[in-house]
Design an enzyme around this catalytic site. Structure first.
Site, PDB file in Angstrom:
ATOM      1  N   ASN A   1      -4.177 -49.246  46.981  1.00 32.70           N
ATOM      2  CA  ASN A   1      -3.813 -48.784  48.231  1.00 32.70           C
ATOM      3  C   ASN A   1      -4.872 -47.543  48.685  1.00 32.70           C
ATOM      4  OD1 ASN A   1      -3.004 -48.082  50.846  1.00 32.70           O
ATOM      5  ND2 ASN A   1      -0.963 -47.169  50.202  1.00 32.70           N
TER       6      ASN A   1
ATOM      7  N   GLU B   1       8.817 -47.357  45.373  1.00 29.54           N
ATOM      8  CA  GLU B   1       8.121 -46.126  45.184  1.00 29.54           C
ATOM      9  C   GLU B   1       8.847 -44.904  45.820  1.00 29.54           C
ATOM     10  OE1 GLU B   1       3.608 -47.113  45.955  1.00 29.54           O
ATOM     11  OE2 GLU B   1       4.424 -47.085  47.991  1.00 29.54           O
TER      12      GLU B   1
ATOM     13  N   LYS C   1      -5.358 -46.416  51.287  1.00 23.65           N
ATOM     14  CA  LYS C   1      -4.829 -45.562  52.568  1.00 23.65           C
ATOM     15  C   LYS C   1      -6.284 -45.219  53.349  1.00 23.65           C
ATOM     16  CE  LYS C   1      -1.879 -43.417  49.403  1.00 23.65           C
ATOM     17  NZ  LYS C   1      -0.792 -42.385  49.144  1.00 23.65           N
TER      18      LYS C   1
ATOM     19  N   SER D   1       1.993 -42.133  41.924  1.00 24.84           N
ATOM     20  CA  SER D   1       1.272 -40.964  41.060  1.00 24.84           C
ATOM     21  C   SER D   1       0.682 -41.791  39.618  1.00 24.84           C
ATOM     22  CB  SER D   1       1.954 -39.845  40.607  1.00 24.84           C
ATOM     23  OG  SER D   1       2.006 -39.029  42.059  1.00 24.84           O
TER      24      SER D   1
ATOM     25  N   GLY E   1       1.812 -39.395  45.735  1.00 25.70           N
ATOM     26  CA  GLY E   1       0.369 -38.519  45.913  1.00 25.70           C
ATOM     27  C   GLY E   1       0.757 -37.114  45.330  1.00 25.70           C
TER      28      GLY E   1
ATOM     29  N   HIS F   1       5.422 -48.877  54.171  1.00 28.31           N
ATOM     30  CA  HIS F   1       5.072 -47.892  53.324  1.00 28.31           C
ATOM     31  C   HIS F   1       5.505 -46.633  53.589  1.00 28.31           C
ATOM     32  CE1 HIS F   1       2.502 -44.944  51.012  1.00 28.31           C
ATOM     33  NE2 HIS F   1       2.420 -46.010  50.303  1.00 28.31           N
TER      34      HIS F   1
HETATM   35  C1  PEP Z   1       1.002 -45.177  47.381  1.00 24.62           C
HETATM   36  O1  PEP Z   1       0.529 -44.592  48.369  1.00 24.62           O
HETATM   37  O2  PEP Z   1       1.725 -46.118  47.511  1.00 24.62           O
HETATM   38  C2  PEP Z   1       0.919 -44.598  45.879  1.00 24.62           C
HETATM   39  C3  PEP Z   1       1.690 -45.104  45.172  1.00 24.62           C
HETATM   40  O3  PEP Z   1      -0.039 -43.431  45.880  1.00 24.62           O
HETATM   41  P1  PEP Z   1      -0.199 -42.438  44.698  1.00 24.62           P
HETATM   42  O4  PEP Z   1      -0.633 -43.447  43.390  1.00 24.62           O
HETATM   43  O5  PEP Z   1      -1.342 -41.638  45.161  1.00 24.62           O
HETATM   44  O6  PEP Z   1       1.032 -41.789  44.444  1.00 24.62           O
END
Ligand code: PEP
Length: 236
Positions: free
Chosen positions: A8, A164, A10, A200, A170, A97
């Site tokens: 992702n 998640e 973003k 993360s 993040g 999300h």
């Molecule tokens: C996400 O935005 O779905 C995500 C998992 O981000 P990160 O890996 O940066 O935590």
């Protein structure tokens, strides 16, 4: 079994040149797993035109989108429909999300988007998870109940669930594989669907989630670093 490794991106990278460079590096990754890149909307068609052979004939790498709207055409300024994505050979779409939920996306909107994506033939990746201090099972139970309310039994199986925890996204503060697995088992009791972990994840911990039973990973920050993402996709 093949794992699903989803990038992702973003709202990154900041230019098309950088995006193409990253895409081309990811496209060269050799792995037994399936990679899905979810770039910002504006880059999707550029990848299609820039590298049709590599991007679309390599079944290991497919395109996803980070969101979609709930109707196909009409007066909805700024929105992108599932059929527009399908037309660019996008196969997956992330829906619900936490970063979109934070921008006032309700369970009702998410449910409509899921139905539209499924109707068009896209595979939705539904993100669920609790905020810091919330009860994970209670929150996820409510999200799944409302988000999947109008989905037919036949379509339900096609929805991929991404657990998640919002507090892990993040932040560098990942949820341990053991803890995440308790939530995976909770979801699995309700739905016999593919379940991913996101929050993360880096190359050092990626394998832990897959070994414990997750079907794949949703990767944010680490997917912007081609070498780090390669390690995750290869070793998963
Ligand atoms: C996400 O935005 O779905 C995500 C998992 O981000 P990160 O890996 O940066 O935590």
């Amino acid at each position: 079994m093949k794992k699903l490794i989803i990038a992702n991106w973003k709202m990154n990278p900041g230019t098309l040149i950088k995006a193409k460079k990253l895409f081309n590096r990811v496209d060269k990754i050799k792995t037994k797993n399936k990679i899905v890149i979810c770039p910002p909307f504006v880059y999707i068609s550029k990848f299609k035109r820039a590298k049709p052979s590599q991007a679309y004939q390599n079944s290991k790498l497919q395109l996803g989108a980070q969101d979609c709207f709930w109707t196909e055409e009409g007066p909805y300024t700024g929105e992108i429909s599932p059929s527009m994505l399908k037309d660019l050979r996008v196969a997956y779409v992330i829906i619900g999300h936490s970063e979109r939920r934070a921008l006032s996306e309700t369970e009702e909107i998410i449910e409509k988007k899921l139905r539209a994506a499924l109707k068009t033939g896209l595979t939705p990746i539904l993100c669920v998870g609790e905020k810091k201090g919330e009860n994970a099972k209670r929150v996820i139970n409510n999200q799944l109940k409302k988000d999947l309310k109008g989905i037919s039994k036949k379509d339900l199986k096609k929805v991929i669930i991404a657990y998640e925890p919002v507090w892990a996204i993040g932040t560098g503060n990942f949820c341990s594989a053991n803890k995440a697995n308790k939530v995976r088992e909770f979801i699995k009791e309700k739905l016999d669907n593919k379940i991913l972990y996101g929050g993360s994840v880096n190359s050092k911990i990626a394998k832990d989630y897959l070994k414990i039973g997750f079907d794949g990973l949703l990767i944010g920050n680490a997917s912007l670093d081609a070498e780090e993402f390669r390690k995750i996709a290869k070793n998963a």
